[in-house]
Design a protein around this motif. Structure first.
Motif, PDB file in Angstrom:
ATOM      1  N   SER A 134       0.842  -1.191   0.000  1.00  0.00           N
ATOM      2  CA  SER A 134       0.000   0.000   0.000  1.00  0.00           C
ATOM      3  C   SER A 134       0.879   1.244   0.000  1.00  0.00           C
ATOM      4  O   SER A 134       2.098   1.166   0.072  1.00  0.00           O
ATOM      5  N   ASP A 135       0.231   2.380  -0.044  1.00  0.00           N
ATOM      6  CA  ASP A 135       0.959   3.646  -0.007  1.00  0.00           C
ATOM      7  C   ASP A 135       0.965   4.229   1.403  1.00  0.00           C
ATOM      8  O   ASP A 135       1.098   5.422   1.590  1.00  0.00           O
ATOM      9  N   GLU A 136       0.825   3.371   2.385  1.00  0.00           N
ATOM     10  CA  GLU A 136       0.861   3.767   3.789  1.00  0.00           C
ATOM     11  C   GLU A 136       2.013   3.035   4.483  1.00  0.00           C
ATOM     12  O   GLU A 136       2.482   2.011   4.002  1.00  0.00           O
ATOM     13  N   TRP A 137       2.436   3.546   5.623  1.00  0.00           N
ATOM     14  CA  TRP A 137       3.444   2.854   6.416  1.00  0.00           C
ATOM     15  C   TRP A 137       2.862   1.517   6.855  1.00  0.00           C
ATOM     16  O   TRP A 137       1.678   1.408   7.164  1.00  0.00           O
ATOM     17  N   GLY A 138       3.691   0.492   6.922  1.00  0.00           N
ATOM     18  CA  GLY A 138       3.242  -0.835   7.321  1.00  0.00           C
ATOM     19  C   GLY A 138       2.917  -0.912   8.804  1.00  0.00           C
ATOM     20  O   GLY A 138       2.195  -1.808   9.240  1.00  0.00           O
ATOM     21  N   SER A 139       3.462   0.012   9.584  1.00  0.00           N
ATOM     22  CA  SER A 139       3.191   0.048  11.011  1.00  0.00           C
ATOM     23  C   SER A 139       3.197   1.499  11.460  1.00  0.00           C
ATOM     24  O   SER A 139       3.790   2.355  10.808  1.00  0.00           O
ATOM     25  N   GLY A 140       2.551   1.746  12.560  1.00  0.00           N
ATOM     26  CA  GLY A 140       2.482   3.102  13.091  1.00  0.00           C
ATOM     27  C   GLY A 140       3.778   3.494  13.787  1.00  0.00           C
ATOM     28  O   GLY A 140       4.628   2.651  14.087  1.00  0.00           O
ATOM     29  N   ILE A 141       3.904   4.759  14.059  1.00  0.00           N
ATOM     30  CA  ILE A 141       5.115   5.279  14.694  1.00  0.00           C
ATOM     31  C   ILE A 141       5.303   4.708  16.104  1.00  0.00           C
ATOM     32  O   ILE A 141       6.413   4.549  16.578  1.00  0.00           O
ATOM     33  N   CYS A 142       4.210   4.339  16.766  1.00  0.00           N
ATOM     34  CA  CYS A 142       4.293   3.811  18.133  1.00  0.00           C
ATOM     35  C   CYS A 142       4.035   2.310  18.217  1.00  0.00           C
ATOM     36  O   CYS A 142       3.723   1.794  19.289  1.00  0.00           O
ATOM     37  N   ASP A 143       4.180   1.586  17.123  1.00  0.00           N
ATOM     38  CA  ASP A 143       3.954   0.137  17.112  1.00  0.00           C
ATOM     39  C   ASP A 143       5.226  -0.628  17.458  1.00  0.00           C
ATOM     40  O   ASP A 143       5.606  -1.586  16.791  1.00  0.00           O
ATOM     41  N   CYS A 144       5.868  -0.224  18.530  1.00  0.00           N
ATOM     42  CA  CYS A 144       7.151  -0.831  18.910  1.00  0.00           C
ATOM     43  C   CYS A 144       7.015  -2.281  19.347  1.00  0.00           C
ATOM     44  O   CYS A 144       7.977  -3.036  19.297  1.00  0.00           O
ATOM     45  N   CYS A 145       5.831  -2.697  19.768  1.00  0.00           N
ATOM     46  CA  CYS A 145       5.641  -4.073  20.231  1.00  0.00           C
ATOM     47  C   CYS A 145       5.694  -5.081  19.091  1.00  0.00           C
ATOM     48  O   CYS A 145       5.746  -6.277  19.338  1.00  0.00           O
ATOM     49  N   GLN A 146       5.693  -4.622  17.857  1.00  0.00           N
ATOM     50  CA  GLN A 146       5.783  -5.542  16.724  1.00  0.00           C
ATOM     51  C   GLN A 146       7.168  -6.182  16.648  1.00  0.00           C
ATOM     52  O   GLN A 146       7.315  -7.264  16.100  1.00  0.00           O
ATOM     53  N   ASP A 147       8.176  -5.515  17.147  1.00  0.00           N
ATOM     54  CA  ASP A 147       9.537  -6.049  17.154  1.00  0.00           C
ATOM     55  C   ASP A 147      10.227  -5.539  18.417  1.00  0.00           C
ATOM     56  O   ASP A 147      10.991  -4.574  18.386  1.00  0.00           O
ATOM     57  N   VAL A 148       9.965  -6.197  19.536  1.00  0.00           N
ATOM     58  CA  VAL A 148      10.432  -5.738  20.843  1.00  0.00           C
ATOM     59  C   VAL A 148      11.965  -5.674  20.948  1.00  0.00           C
ATOM     60  O   VAL A 148      12.501  -4.663  21.408  1.00  0.00           O
ATOM     61  N   PRO A 149      12.702  -6.717  20.521  1.00  0.00           N
ATOM     62  CA  PRO A 149      14.169  -6.617  20.653  1.00  0.00           C
ATOM     63  C   PRO A 149      14.752  -5.433  19.881  1.00  0.00           C
ATOM     64  O   PRO A 149      15.644  -4.738  20.364  1.00  0.00           O
ATOM     65  N   ARG A 206      11.300  -1.504  10.539  1.00  0.00           N
ATOM     66  CA  ARG A 206      10.193  -2.448  10.300  1.00  0.00           C
ATOM     67  C   ARG A 206       9.721  -2.363   8.853  1.00  0.00           C
ATOM     68  O   ARG A 206       9.424  -3.379   8.225  1.00  0.00           O
ATOM     69  N   GLU A 207       9.674  -1.157   8.316  1.00  0.00           N
ATOM     70  CA  GLU A 207       9.222  -0.975   6.933  1.00  0.00           C
ATOM     71  C   GLU A 207      10.187  -1.627   5.951  1.00  0.00           C
ATOM     72  O   GLU A 207       9.762  -2.249   4.981  1.00  0.00           O
ATOM     73  N   MET A 208      11.487  -1.496   6.213  1.00  0.00           N
ATOM     74  CA  MET A 208      12.467  -2.131   5.334  1.00  0.00           C
ATOM     75  C   MET A 208      12.300  -3.647   5.353  1.00  0.00           C
ATOM     76  O   MET A 208      12.372  -4.296   4.310  1.00  0.00           O
ATOM     77  N   LYS A 209      12.070  -4.215   6.525  1.00  0.00           N
ATOM     78  CA  LYS A 209      11.863  -5.662   6.621  1.00  0.00           C
ATOM     79  C   LYS A 209      10.589  -6.072   5.880  1.00  0.00           C
ATOM     80  O   LYS A 209      10.557  -7.073   5.192  1.00  0.00           O
ATOM     81  N   ARG A 210       9.533  -5.299   6.060  1.00  0.00           N
ATOM     82  CA  ARG A 210       8.244  -5.626   5.444  1.00  0.00           C
ATOM     83  C   ARG A 210       8.289  -5.498   3.932  1.00  0.00           C
ATOM     84  O   ARG A 210       7.689  -6.288   3.214  1.00  0.00           O
ATOM     85  N   ARG A 211       9.010  -4.527   3.433  1.00  0.00           N
ATOM     86  CA  ARG A 211       9.041  -4.262   1.998  1.00  0.00           C
ATOM     87  C   ARG A 211      10.160  -5.014   1.272  1.00  0.00           C
ATOM     88  O   ARG A 211      10.376  -4.781   0.095  1.00  0.00           O
ATOM     89  N   ASN A 212      10.846  -5.882   1.962  1.00  0.00           N
ATOM     90  CA  ASN A 212      11.901  -6.663   1.318  1.00  0.00           C
ATOM     91  C   ASN A 212      11.238  -7.671   0.386  1.00  0.00           C
ATOM     92  O   ASN A 212      10.863  -8.758   0.784  1.00  0.00           O
ATOM     93  N   ILE A 213      11.098  -7.294  -0.876  1.00  0.00           N
ATOM     94  CA  ILE A 213      10.369  -8.089  -1.855  1.00  0.00           C
ATOM     95  C   ILE A 213      11.349  -9.002  -2.591  1.00  0.00           C
ATOM     96  O   ILE A 213      12.243  -8.517  -3.272  1.00  0.00           O
ATOM     97  N   PRO A 214      11.175 -10.325  -2.460  1.00  0.00           N
ATOM     98  CA  PRO A 214      12.073 -11.211  -3.205  1.00  0.00           C
ATOM     99  C   PRO A 214      11.741 -11.177  -4.701  1.00  0.00           C
ATOM    100  O   PRO A 214      10.605 -10.968  -5.093  1.00  0.00           O
ATOM    101  N   ILE A 215      12.747 -11.383  -5.520  1.00  0.00           N
ATOM    102  CA  ILE A 215      12.536 -11.439  -6.964  1.00  0.00           C
ATOM    103  C   ILE A 215      12.063 -12.840  -7.320  1.00  0.00           C
ATOM    104  O   ILE A 215      12.690 -13.830  -6.950  1.00  0.00           O
TER     105      ILE A 215
END
Length: 127
Positions: free
Chosen positions: A19-34, A110-119
């Motif tokens: 989509s043309d939106e961020w995959g997660s919000g600015i405060c969605d830190c619980c998606q990747d706690v470490p 998080r966005e870089m991980k989410r948008r890592n599109i394999p060929i």
């Protein structure tokens, strides 16, 4: 009688269904706690690692300490929006970079991980 041999190699094809939106919000830190703990406890180190993964100079975020508005955090966020086609404004990028620096770096990682599109090779035939 001459015969003609035509060989077609499979071509790499990227299909983006993001989509043309961020995959997660600015405060969605619980998606990747470490990762968020790393960013919270050592934001300069986390920013440098994220910048390197993005393909920019490793030490670039260290320039943020010289300004009121962190210029590198803001420019990385703008660059990421441009690269991935994410909607947003410079004003919002400025506010996020200034008041939520660690959260902004976490969101970009998080966005870089989410948008890592394999060929995916389409149309390859085993002969």
């Amino acid at each position: 009688m001459s015969s003609r041999l035509v060989i077609q190699q499979p071509q790499p094809m990227m299909v983006a269904r993001d989509s043309d939106e961020w995959g997660s919000g600015i405060c969605d830190c619980c998606q990747d706690v470490p990762e968020c703990c790393f960013a919270f406890w050592c934001c300069p180190c986390f920013a440098c690692v994220t910048t390197k993964k993005y393909g920019e100079c490793l030490c670039l975020p260290l320039l943020d300490i010289y300004g009121v508005i962190p210029p590198i955090t803001m420019s990385m966020r703008v660059s990421m929006r441009q690269r991935y086609g994410i909607k947003g404004t410079m004003c919002k990028d400025c506010v996020c970079a200034t008041f939520c620096t660690a959260c902004t770096w976490c969101q970009m990682s998080r966005e870089m991980k989410r948008r890592n599109i394999p060929i995916i090779l389409v149309g390859a035939k085993n002969t």
